[in-house]
Design a protein around this motif. Structure first.
Motif, PDB file in Angstrom:
ATOM      1  N   THR A 157      19.669  47.759  14.294  1.00  0.00           N
ATOM      2  CA  THR A 157      19.508  46.765  13.230  1.00  0.00           C
ATOM      3  C   THR A 157      18.052  46.614  12.803  1.00  0.00           C
ATOM      4  O   THR A 157      17.773  46.174  11.682  1.00  0.00           O
ATOM      5  N   ASP A 158      17.115  46.970  13.672  1.00  0.00           N
ATOM      6  CA  ASP A 158      15.693  46.816  13.352  1.00  0.00           C
ATOM      7  C   ASP A 158      15.077  48.077  12.750  1.00  0.00           C
ATOM      8  O   ASP A 158      13.891  48.082  12.407  1.00  0.00           O
ATOM      9  N   LEU A 159      15.863  49.137  12.625  1.00  0.00           N
ATOM     10  CA  LEU A 159      15.333  50.376  12.056  1.00  0.00           C
ATOM     11  C   LEU A 159      15.125  50.235  10.555  1.00  0.00           C
ATOM     12  O   LEU A 159      15.821  49.464   9.883  1.00  0.00           O
ATOM     13  N   ASP A 160      14.173  51.011  10.020  1.00  0.00           N
ATOM     14  CA  ASP A 160      14.054  51.042   8.563  1.00  0.00           C
ATOM     15  C   ASP A 160      15.244  51.814   7.996  1.00  0.00           C
ATOM     16  O   ASP A 160      16.027  52.422   8.734  1.00  0.00           O
ATOM     17  N   ASP A 161      15.398  51.788   6.681  1.00  0.00           N
ATOM     18  CA  ASP A 161      16.599  52.359   6.062  1.00  0.00           C
ATOM     19  C   ASP A 161      16.779  53.836   6.396  1.00  0.00           C
ATOM     20  O   ASP A 161      17.892  54.281   6.716  1.00  0.00           O
ATOM     21  N   GLU A 162      15.720  54.616   6.317  1.00  0.00           N
ATOM     22  CA  GLU A 162      15.866  56.054   6.556  1.00  0.00           C
ATOM     23  C   GLU A 162      16.327  56.340   7.979  1.00  0.00           C
ATOM     24  O   GLU A 162      17.225  57.155   8.205  1.00  0.00           O
ATOM     25  N   ARG A 163      15.716  55.674   8.949  1.00  0.00           N
ATOM     26  CA  ARG A 163      16.114  55.901  10.341  1.00  0.00           C
ATOM     27  C   ARG A 163      17.521  55.374  10.601  1.00  0.00           C
ATOM     28  O   ARG A 163      18.289  55.975  11.358  1.00  0.00           O
ATOM     29  N   PHE A 164      17.851  54.248   9.987  1.00  0.00           N
ATOM     30  CA  PHE A 164      19.195  53.697  10.161  1.00  0.00           C
ATOM     31  C   PHE A 164      20.243  54.658   9.593  1.00  0.00           C
ATOM     32  O   PHE A 164      21.264  54.936  10.240  1.00  0.00           O
ATOM     33  N   LEU A 165      20.000  55.173   8.399  1.00  0.00           N
ATOM     34  CA  LEU A 165      20.956  56.086   7.771  1.00  0.00           C
ATOM     35  C   LEU A 165      21.106  57.370   8.583  1.00  0.00           C
ATOM     36  O   LEU A 165      22.200  57.936   8.678  1.00  0.00           O
ATOM     37  N   ARG A 166      20.021  57.810   9.196  1.00  0.00           N
ATOM     38  CA  ARG A 166      20.111  58.989  10.063  1.00  0.00           C
ATOM     39  C   ARG A 166      20.911  58.664  11.320  1.00  0.00           C
ATOM     40  O   ARG A 166      21.725  59.473  11.782  1.00  0.00           O
ATOM     41  N   ALA A 167      20.726  57.464  11.861  1.00  0.00           N
ATOM     42  CA  ALA A 167      21.424  57.076  13.093  1.00  0.00           C
ATOM     43  C   ALA A 167      22.934  57.024  12.895  1.00  0.00           C
ATOM     44  O   ALA A 167      23.701  57.421  13.783  1.00  0.00           O
ATOM     45  N   ILE A 168      23.390  56.558  11.740  1.00  0.00           N
ATOM     46  CA  ILE A 168      24.838  56.417  11.527  1.00  0.00           C
ATOM     47  C   ILE A 168      25.470  57.696  10.980  1.00  0.00           C
ATOM     48  O   ILE A 168      26.692  57.775  10.842  1.00  0.00           O
ATOM     49  N   GLY A 169      24.645  58.715  10.665  1.00  0.00           N
ATOM     50  CA  GLY A 169      25.187  59.984  10.184  1.00  0.00           C
ATOM     51  C   GLY A 169      25.198  60.135   8.683  1.00  0.00           C
ATOM     52  O   GLY A 169      25.689  61.139   8.159  1.00  0.00           O
ATOM     53  N   ALA A 170      24.645  59.162   7.963  1.00  0.00           N
ATOM     54  CA  ALA A 170      24.619  59.242   6.498  1.00  0.00           C
ATOM     55  C   ALA A 170      23.533  60.177   5.994  1.00  0.00           C
ATOM     56  O   ALA A 170      23.554  60.599   4.833  1.00  0.00           O
ATOM     57  N   ALA A 171      22.579  60.510   6.855  1.00  0.00           N
ATOM     58  CA  ALA A 171      21.504  61.426   6.495  1.00  0.00           C
ATOM     59  C   ALA A 171      21.176  62.291   7.703  1.00  0.00           C
ATOM     60  O   ALA A 171      21.447  61.911   8.850  1.00  0.00           O
ATOM     61  N   ALA A 172      20.597  63.455   7.436  1.00  0.00           N
ATOM     62  CA  ALA A 172      20.240  64.381   8.518  1.00  0.00           C
ATOM     63  C   ALA A 172      19.051  65.217   8.073  1.00  0.00           C
ATOM     64  O   ALA A 172      18.806  65.393   6.872  1.00  0.00           O
ATOM     65  N   VAL A 173      18.338  65.736   9.057  1.00  0.00           N
ATOM     66  CA  VAL A 173      17.193  66.598   8.763  1.00  0.00           C
ATOM     67  C   VAL A 173      17.709  67.989   8.421  1.00  0.00           C
ATOM     68  O   VAL A 173      18.478  68.589   9.176  1.00  0.00           O
ATOM     69  N   SER A 174      17.290  68.497   7.288  1.00  0.00           N
ATOM     70  CA  SER A 174      17.751  69.800   6.822  1.00  0.00           C
ATOM     71  C   SER A 174      17.094  70.930   7.603  1.00  0.00           C
ATOM     72  O   SER A 174      15.902  70.866   7.927  1.00  0.00           O
TER      73      SER A 174
END
Length: 518
Positions: free
Chosen positions: A193-210
């Motif tokens: 809950t304390d992560l910024d948006d980019e890290r949060f989205l990566r944590a839940i699987g909505a974003a990933a490192v290419s």
């Protein structure tokens, strides 16, 4: 599928799980089309050394033990040739030589192929040699159907793809904030809950490192959940979400919510919560208190949420027609593009989770929406049974547009609409004490008035008595499954009769002029 019983041979009929072939002159060429069709649909039994009588029943042709053994060996020699068949599915015990009154029979049990091996094709030709089973016949699959099976082969779900041409800045940030608020409420104390948006989205699987540029990009699942529909459609041109509410028959839609109208984001998260609120209005809420507070969230509300979530988890968003949710006064219908990856039987039993969109499921489950253990659909069935409502109906339609349809009736005495398309892809092999009917309903009595579509069918077969179900479907402008159901009704009314076997018989029309159009 129940095992074939040679003692009941005379009671079986050809359907979507059983095929009889005389094989008098050796292994027939058409066996491989049926092999492919069974493997790509629900499996089935191919009977060699069996003919179909005029009345549709089976009888041995009189194969000798030597001839039957020769057929068995020819089958194994050919099925092991990868230039002939792309996958060897039966095991030794599933190809049997059986003795019947009147001769030997070879029974080949073809299992449904695992999705990793579908499509099963013949003659080394993927696009010309892939078949499926519909009713009593095999048909060649379209390129769309084959492409859908190929998409489902991978171990990674299709929504795990990283979209290198987009960034997380392309997400709809109002949706991201709404999701984070729900996550914060459900997952109190989570370090995420304390992560910024980019890290949060990566944590839940909505974003990933290419792997291409080492930067953070949306996953396809993230785009579906948080994107705007114009970006989603660019990645997935057939994407469409549609809620249709018809509570007044005089009005086409009393309410409608769909993507692409420019009024909202058009993503899965916003669609789910908009539609869930509307579906909840269709459910009766008994007065119940938890302490001094009223409890409005009943098991039926939870079941409807599960049905909606399951529809979104398992949709093939590259398939045509999109997701459609329909609400009428007496039922809720959830339709998604794509077949059922585990098959209807396993979906009904539960316990196996194989979502088409695993990341979408994960993101919803993190806010307590949807079951991840494969128990969601069985829970829906149990809830409807406890409420005394008709059993939910699961259907699969194959063809130009593979569709999965779940129907929940809202009234105890409600019956399916006669004009709805009913599929017969989940029949069991018919035994002597089973009614042969595509939709397991009793046939209408002789005093039933007929519809305009049924009258069209009668006129057509009167002029073309040798017409097939596919011919009748083209004439009536509906599916073959719908035509088969209409034919059953007309036979039950005494207006139509099938004379002879399925392959060699013909239709007779009787007394149609004495019946009114409904």
């Amino acid at each position: 599928m129940e095992l074939f019983d040679i003692a009941k041979l005379a009671s079986y009929r050809e359907n979507n799980r059983i095929e009889a072939k005389s094989a008098k002159g050796g292994l027939p060429h058409s066996i491989w089309e049926t092999y492919s069709a069974f493997a790509n649909t629900y499996g089935g039994v191919i009977l060699l050394g069996v003919k179909e009588r005029e009345d549709g029943t089976f009888a041995p042709i009189g194969l000798t033990p030597t001839e039957a053994e020769h057929l068995r060996q020819d089958f194994w020699n050919t099925v092991s040739n990868r230039s002939k068949v792309s996958a060897v599915l039966p095991i030794e015990s599933e190809v049997e030589v059986l003795e019947a009154d009147g001769g030997m029979v070879v029974a080949i049990h073809v299992p449904r192929a695992p999705r990793e091996e579908r499509p099963v094709y013949i003659n080394g030709d993927l696009f010309a040699g892939t078949y499926r089973r519909r009713g009593e016949g095999d048909y060649r699959c379209t390129r769309q159907e084959i492409s859908a099976m190929l998409r489902d082969q991978g171990f990674e779900t299709m929504d795990s793809k990283v979209l290198d041409d987009l960034t997380v800045a392309d997400f709809n940030m109002d949706t991201v904030r709404a999701y984070r608020n729900r996550f914060r409420t459900v997952r109190q104390g989570s370090s995420w809950t304390d992560l910024d948006d980019e890290r949060f989205l990566r944590a839940i699987g909505a974003a990933a490192v290419s792997r291409e540029d080492g930067r953070l990009h949306p996953t396809f699942g993230g785009l579906l959940m948080f994107g705007n529909d114009y970006d989603i459609v660019r990645e997935c041109p057939q994407f469409f979400l549609d809620y249709q509410e018809t509570l007044d028959p005089a009005i086409r839609w009393t309410d409608r919510v769909h993507s692409g109208d420019g009024m909202w984001s058009g993503n899965l998260f916003d669609f789910f919560f908009r539609v869930n609120r509307k579906l909840a209005e269709s459910l009766k809420t008994p007065f119940k208190l938890d302490g001094i507070f009223r409890v409005d969230d009943t098991p039926m509300h939870k079941a409807v949420r599960e049905a909606l979530a399951n529809c979104l988890f398992n949709a093939d968003y590259h398939g045509v027609r999109g997701v459609v949710v329909r609400r009428t006064p007496d039922k809720l219908v959830f339709e998604n593009p794509g077949d059922i990856r585990t098959g209807i039987e396993q979906m009904r039993l539960g316990g196996v989770s194989d979502p088409r969109n695993g990341l979408v499921m994960k993101m919803f489950s993190l806010i307590d929406v949807g079951e991840r253990a494969g128990t969601g659909v069985p829970d829906v069935f149990a809830t409807w049974a406890n409420a005394g409502l008709p059993e939910p109906r699961i259907e699969e339609n194959f063809g130009e547009a593979d569709r999965t349809i779940l129907t929940l009736m809202l009234e105890a005495d409600a019956k399916p609409d006669n004009n709805e398309q009913i599929t017969d892809d989940y029949e069991q092999i018919n035994s002597s004490n089973e009614q042969i009917s595509d939709n397991n309903e009793q046939l209408n009595g002789s005093n039933e008035r007929i519809t305009e579509r049924q009258r069209v069918i009668l006129h057509f077969v009167e002029k073309s008595p040798s017409a097939t179900y596919d011919d009748m479907a083209r004439a009536a402008g509906v599916s073959s499954a719908t035509v088969r159901r209409d034919a059953e009704i007309l036979i039950g009314c005494g207006l139509l009769k099938r004379v002879g076997s399925r392959k060699a018989g013909h239709w007779e029309v009787r007394g149609e002029k004495n019946h009114d159009i409904r």
